[in-house]
Write an enzyme that holds these catalytic residues in place. Structure first.
Site, PDB file in Angstrom:
ATOM      1  N   ASP A 220       0.860  -1.187   0.000  1.00 39.99           N
ATOM      2  CA  ASP A 220       0.000   0.000   0.000  1.00 39.99           C
ATOM      3  C   ASP A 220       0.893   1.231   0.000  1.00 39.99           C
ATOM      4  O   ASP A 220       1.589   1.497   0.981  1.00 39.99           O
ATOM      5  CB  ASP A 220      -0.896  -0.018   1.241  1.00 39.99           C
ATOM      6  CG  ASP A 220      -1.915   1.112   1.242  1.00 39.99           C
ATOM      7  OD1 ASP A 220      -1.801   2.021   0.402  1.00 39.99           O
ATOM      8  OD2 ASP A 220      -2.819   1.095   2.101  1.00 39.99           O
ATOM      9  N   GLU A 247      -0.465  -0.913  -4.731  1.00 40.52           N
ATOM     10  CA  GLU A 247      -1.720  -0.176  -4.525  1.00 40.52           C
ATOM     11  C   GLU A 247      -1.497   1.323  -4.349  1.00 40.52           C
ATOM     12  O   GLU A 247      -0.616   1.747  -3.608  1.00 40.52           O
ATOM     13  CB  GLU A 247      -2.419  -0.735  -3.280  1.00 40.52           C
ATOM     14  CG  GLU A 247      -3.719  -0.023  -2.930  1.00 40.52           C
ATOM     15  CD  GLU A 247      -4.450  -0.710  -1.788  1.00 40.52           C
ATOM     16  OE1 GLU A 247      -4.994  -0.004  -0.920  1.00 40.52           O
ATOM     17  OE2 GLU A 247      -4.487  -1.959  -1.760  1.00 40.52           O
ATOM     18  N   GLU A 275      -9.088   3.945  -3.688  1.00 37.46           N
ATOM     19  CA  GLU A 275      -9.491   4.219  -2.310  1.00 37.46           C
ATOM     20  C   GLU A 275      -9.918   5.665  -2.121  1.00 37.46           C
ATOM     21  O   GLU A 275     -10.888   5.953  -1.408  1.00 37.46           O
ATOM     22  CB  GLU A 275      -8.331   3.872  -1.384  1.00 37.46           C
ATOM     23  CG  GLU A 275      -8.496   4.299   0.056  1.00 37.46           C
ATOM     24  CD  GLU A 275      -7.266   3.998   0.893  1.00 37.46           C
ATOM     25  OE1 GLU A 275      -7.093   4.631   1.939  1.00 37.46           O
ATOM     26  OE2 GLU A 275      -6.467   3.122   0.495  1.00 37.46           O
ATOM     27  N   ASP A 298     -14.047   3.009  -1.514  1.00 39.53           N
ATOM     28  CA  ASP A 298     -14.478   2.935  -0.123  1.00 39.53           C
ATOM     29  C   ASP A 298     -15.922   3.397  -0.084  1.00 39.53           C
ATOM     30  O   ASP A 298     -16.226   4.538  -0.449  1.00 39.53           O
ATOM     31  CB  ASP A 298     -13.604   3.833   0.761  1.00 39.53           C
ATOM     32  CG  ASP A 298     -13.903   3.655   2.242  1.00 39.53           C
ATOM     33  OD1 ASP A 298     -15.075   3.882   2.644  1.00 39.53           O
ATOM     34  OD2 ASP A 298     -12.992   3.291   3.004  1.00 39.53           O
ATOM     35  N   HIS A 325     -12.178  -0.858  -0.523  1.00 37.42           N
ATOM     36  CA  HIS A 325     -11.327  -0.498   0.604  1.00 37.42           C
ATOM     37  C   HIS A 325     -12.019  -0.889   1.907  1.00 37.42           C
ATOM     38  O   HIS A 325     -13.231  -0.815   2.028  1.00 37.42           O
ATOM     39  CB  HIS A 325     -11.059   1.006   0.579  1.00 37.42           C
ATOM     40  CG  HIS A 325     -10.227   1.490   1.716  1.00 37.42           C
ATOM     41  ND1 HIS A 325     -10.710   2.342   2.684  1.00 37.42           N
ATOM     42  CD2 HIS A 325      -8.935   1.241   2.041  1.00 37.42           C
ATOM     43  CE1 HIS A 325      -9.749   2.619   3.547  1.00 37.42           C
ATOM     44  NE2 HIS A 325      -8.662   1.965   3.184  1.00 37.42           N
ATOM     45  N   GLU A 345     -11.198  -6.702   2.111  1.00 39.73           N
ATOM     46  CA  GLU A 345     -10.083  -6.226   2.930  1.00 39.73           C
ATOM     47  C   GLU A 345     -10.498  -6.142   4.389  1.00 39.73           C
ATOM     48  O   GLU A 345     -11.603  -5.710   4.713  1.00 39.73           O
ATOM     49  CB  GLU A 345      -9.629  -4.842   2.455  1.00 39.73           C
ATOM     50  CG  GLU A 345      -8.498  -4.258   3.305  1.00 39.73           C
ATOM     51  CD  GLU A 345      -8.021  -2.895   2.842  1.00 39.73           C
ATOM     52  OE1 GLU A 345      -6.904  -2.513   3.208  1.00 39.73           O
ATOM     53  OE2 GLU A 345      -8.774  -2.222   2.112  1.00 39.73           O
TER      54      GLU A 345
END
Length: 402
Positions: A220, A247, A275, A298, A325, A345
């Site tokens: 990430d 990511e 995200e 998200d 997300h 996740e």
């Protein structure tokens, strides 16, 4: 369980917006020593004084937004997301006019009015976070009034359980806990030069040796890299460590950079992002420009469930995988209904992280957590999102209208 019909639902009578500090939906709002604030690469790392801690440049200043909708019959739906006091102002002073006296079944019209009435100062970020919180609260209220879990209203489960990868500093422990993969935060960005790049590879290589070759490892990068650095990191991480995906390597507005990174990345390495993207239009850009292999909206930031349906449908039509997300129950109820979202996740919010704890604690009561990296669909069977607001936390309502 109410027997009210879908068309005869109790209407929204009160709209309330609260703020909360300390963990929960604003999961960066943690105490000292937490892994999530330990020298993680960010766009601000070019400034040495903001390199060690993300809280040093204000990542946690807003806190959590809690949106609560009370129907005329006393039923309460709620949701948590980020945005804090500025978002609470938007909810109570602007968005509430589109809610009071309305049926939660009118979520499409309500969303449209919220979005286009704020478009001149919104479109992404804080305003869409506020809209997302309202939309999630609408779906929670709708489910409670109908006596159905949200995932039933979205078409029902397409599998019997959810399986998870874990985001945190210890993928080796995540493997022992039954997760299918582990996503590490990247610690060093371009400002730390070749030495930082070597440390990133060393850290990833160490985790590969601990986890073995059969476990997914991801990085990430939290918007912190430039195209050249991201390309070099992706190549070495693939060649030397078998990285599964890289990511959010670049700024979320750099669609052209993402398109180039996807072309530059080694064949087999996945490029993922989204995200910090919002709405169907933002994700259309990512997909139409072939920016990534997996989109990661998200649901608490991209526009809520109502908008996520549109994003997911477009991704499905394009053959693009969508792995939202981490956003606790708000994403679980969606992922369980989607073939192009095969796993989810889980954010490891234990400071270590050496154990599995509820992701949005202490704000949610009844929040399910993975056991052996999985949650059964039946654990989501309570009405709405299946959780309640913890009334013992310090809720603050800065802009009351009633």
């Amino acid at each position: 369980m109410t027997t009210a019909s879908f068309t005869g639902l109790s209407r929204i009578r009160y709209v309330r917006a609260f703020t909360v500090r300390g963990g929960g939906a604003d999961y960066h709002d943690q105490g000292a020593g937490h892994w999530i604030d330990d020298h993680i690469a960010t766009p601000m790392a070019r400034y040495p004084e903001y390199r060690q801690s993300r809280q040093s440049f204000g990542i946690n200043v807003l806190g959590t937004l809690v949106v609560e909708l009370e129907a005329e019959d006393g039923t309460v739906g709620f949701a948590v997301t980020t945005g804090g006091e500025p978002a609470a102002f938007i909810v109570e002073k602007h968005l509430s006019r589109f809610l009071i006296g309305r049926s939660p079944a009118d979520y499409e019209k309500i969303w449209d009015q919220m979005y286009f009435s704020t478009q001149y100062y919104g479109r992404k970020g804080l305003v869409v976070n506020a809209i997302s919180g309202v939309d999630l609260a609408i779906w929670d209220l709708l489910g409670k009034l109908r006596g159905e879990p949200v995932y039933h209203m979205l078409g029902g489960a397409v599998r019997d359980e959810l399986q998870f990868y874990a985001t945190g500093a210890r993928p080796d422990l995540a493997k022992e806990m039954g997760f299918i993969g582990g996503k590490l935060p990247l610690h060093h960005g371009p400002a730390e030069g070749l030495e930082g790049l070597e440390k990133n590879i060393e850290n990833l290589s160490d985790m590969r040796s601990k986890c073995g070759d059969d476990f997914w490892l991801m990085l990430d990068c939290w918007m912190s890299l430039d195209l050249d650095y991201a390309t070099r990191l992706a190549q070495r991480a693939w060649d030397e460590c078998g990285l599964k995906w890289i990511e959010e390597a670049l700024s979320p507005d750099d669609y052209w950079g993402y398109a180039a990174l996807k072309k530059n990345a080694p064949r087999g390495l996945l490029v993922t992002t989204g995200e910090h993207e919002a709405t169907r239009w933002g994700f259309r850009m990512l997909m139409d420009m072939d920016c990534c292999d997996i989109i990661q909206p998200d649901v608490g930031w991209c526009g809520g469930v109502t908008e996520l349906i549109k994003i997911a449908n477009y991704a499905d039509s394009r053959g693009v995988m969508m792995v939202p997300h981490g956003s606790s129950v708000y994403s679980y109820h969606f992922v369980i209904t989607r073939h192009n979202s095969p796993f989810a996740e889980f954010l490891m919010m234990h400071p270590g992280p050496t154990e599995v704890v509820p992701m949005f604690a202490p704000q949610l009561l009844g929040e399910p957590v993975p056991v052996n990296g999985r949650i059964r669909a039946s654990e989501l069977d309570k009405p709405g999102f299946g959780v309640e607001l913890n009334r013992e936390i310090a809720l603050h309502r800065p802009y009351p209208n009633d």
